[in-house]
Design an enzyme around this catalytic site. Structure first.
Site, PDB file in Angstrom:
ATOM      1  N   ASP A 149      -4.187   2.461  31.206  1.00 19.43           N
ATOM      2  CA  ASP A 149      -3.028   2.490  32.072  1.00 19.43           C
ATOM      3  C   ASP A 149      -1.814   2.087  31.210  1.00 19.43           C
ATOM      4  O   ASP A 149      -1.994   1.559  30.098  1.00 19.43           O
ATOM      5  CB  ASP A 149      -3.257   1.486  33.217  1.00 19.43           C
ATOM      6  CG  ASP A 149      -2.056   1.384  34.122  1.00 19.43           C
ATOM      7  OD1 ASP A 149      -1.573   2.435  34.571  1.00 19.43           O
ATOM      8  OD2 ASP A 149      -1.584   0.255  34.374  1.00 19.43           O
ATOM      9  N   ASP A 164       2.061   1.009  32.549  1.00 21.95           N
ATOM     10  CA  ASP A 164       2.888  -0.075  33.078  1.00 21.95           C
ATOM     11  C   ASP A 164       2.023  -1.293  33.388  1.00 21.95           C
ATOM     12  O   ASP A 164       1.024  -1.175  34.089  1.00 21.95           O
ATOM     13  CB  ASP A 164       3.600   0.369  34.365  1.00 21.95           C
ATOM     14  CG  ASP A 164       4.570   1.515  34.122  1.00 21.95           C
ATOM     15  OD1 ASP A 164       5.624   1.267  33.541  1.00 21.95           O
ATOM     16  OD2 ASP A 164       4.257   2.662  34.515  1.00 21.95           O
ATOM     17  N   ASP A 203      -4.274  -2.935  34.683  1.00 22.17           N
ATOM     18  CA  ASP A 203      -3.788  -4.231  35.174  1.00 22.17           C
ATOM     19  C   ASP A 203      -3.867  -4.297  36.693  1.00 22.17           C
ATOM     20  O   ASP A 203      -3.675  -5.365  37.264  1.00 22.17           O
ATOM     21  CB  ASP A 203      -2.328  -4.466  34.756  1.00 22.17           C
ATOM     22  CG  ASP A 203      -1.369  -3.545  35.486  1.00 22.17           C
ATOM     23  OD1 ASP A 203      -1.562  -2.310  35.414  1.00 22.17           O
ATOM     24  OD2 ASP A 203      -0.449  -4.052  36.154  1.00 22.17           O
TER      25      ASP A 203
HETATM   26 MG    MG Z   1      -0.346  -0.636  35.725  1.00 24.71          MG
END
Ligand code: MG
Length: 310
Positions: A26, A28, A245
């Site tokens: 991923d 961001d 995240d």
């Molecule tokens: Mg993310």
């Protein structure tokens, strides 16, 4: 009680590194926060690549096209090429192409979607501001719809407005008009404790509430993204690691697709979340628990150094 994710350390790193050939990461909250690299995430990812791991950047972000994400990677010192970028705007374009879609798309989202639709030759409009002018009740007399719109794509919409929701919903009154959500993330990770930035899911829910039917979802945790890159690059799920995240997208996606999973605590998810999911009696919460965790991606660096010395 299910186990909490295991902290990667000098003892388990060797076995961990042997367990995968492909890394889906991923962006961001893992690699960067808006325009700033998170710690040494760039060095860590580039070192995994140097160890022979094949990297894919897999992001629900639909505001940018693949070319724009490659440019961002280069600016922030992540090695990347266009083939390695899998963003929800690109997956949306491929999905419509696979459906042999020939009509026009109304975009309630950003220009990244427009760029990817252009890349596959699909007509579109809407990725631009349409602010409310005058009284909201006058819209029923002033708004005109285009005749050939056969799909509405809703993503994180920087131009979100009452007229845009009304326009998107009006097209979707036709049951044959395809309703696509690029992703349903609740919020976008930003580095400001006092502020919350709404994610694409907020825009999607708004239209969904009006039209009372669910969208087809392109982004994680939907398996659409994985089936796309897996078909193209023959990925073996059991030899693939998903790093993220946000557990209800990234980690759930990893679990849904049978991948190894690593959560980093540099974005949405905090240790308290992991602890509360492990303690929960709700089995759906247990699916959010990754196999491994690291405080942030840069924490790979000392572990990889040790690995190389052995
Ligand atoms: Mg993310």
């Amino acid at each position: 009680m299910p186990a909490l994710p295991t902290l990667l350390d000098n003892k388990n790193i060797k076995e961990f590194l042997k367990s995968f050939d492909y890394v889906l990461t991923d962006c961001d909250g893992v690699l960067w926060c808006t325009d700033t690299v998170i710690g040494q995430a760039n060095d860590a990812l580039n070192q995994l690549r140097a160890l022979g791991k094949k990297i894919f950047y897999i992001t629900n972000n639909s505001t940018k096209s693949r070319n724009e994400i490659v440019a961002k990677c280069e600016r922030l010192s992540f090695i990347a090429n266009k083939e390695e970028i899998v963003c929800s705007s690109y997956v949306t374009a491929l999905y419509l192409k696979q459906q042999n879609f020939k009509r026009k798309v109304y975009i309630m989202g950003a220009s990244g979607i427009a760029r990817e639709l252009e890349d596959v030759g699909i007509a579109h409009y809407g990725a631009e501001p349409e602010p409310l002018v005058g009284d909201v009740y006058d819209l029923k007399n002033t708004m005109t719809l285009e005749p050939d719109v056969g799909a509405v794509v809703v993503g994180l919409d920087p131009y979100f407005s009452f007229p845009r929701v009304m326009r998107a919903s009006s097209y979707l009154k036709d049951p044959d008009c395809i309703f696509i959500a690029t992703n349903t993330d609740e919020r976008f990770p930003i580095n400001k404790n006092d502020l919350i930035m709404p994610g694409a899911g907020a825009c999607v829910k708004c239209v969904e509430t009006v039209v009372q039917r669910p969208p087809v979802i392109m982004g994680k945790p939907s398996e659409t993204m994985f089936s796309l890159i897996s078909d193209k690059h023959q990925l073996n799920p059991s030899r693939t690691l998903m790093i993220g995240d946000r557990c209800n997208t990234d980690i759930l996606f990893g679990k849904n697709c049978g991948l190894h999973t690593l959560v980093v605590l540099s974005g949405i998810t905090k240790m308290e979340d992991l602890e509360s999911w492990a303690a929960s009696t709700d089995e759906d919460k247990h699916k959010l628990l990754a196999d491994y965790y690291l405080p942030e991606l840069g924490d790979f660096i000392p572990l990889l150094k040790n690995e190389k010395c052995q």
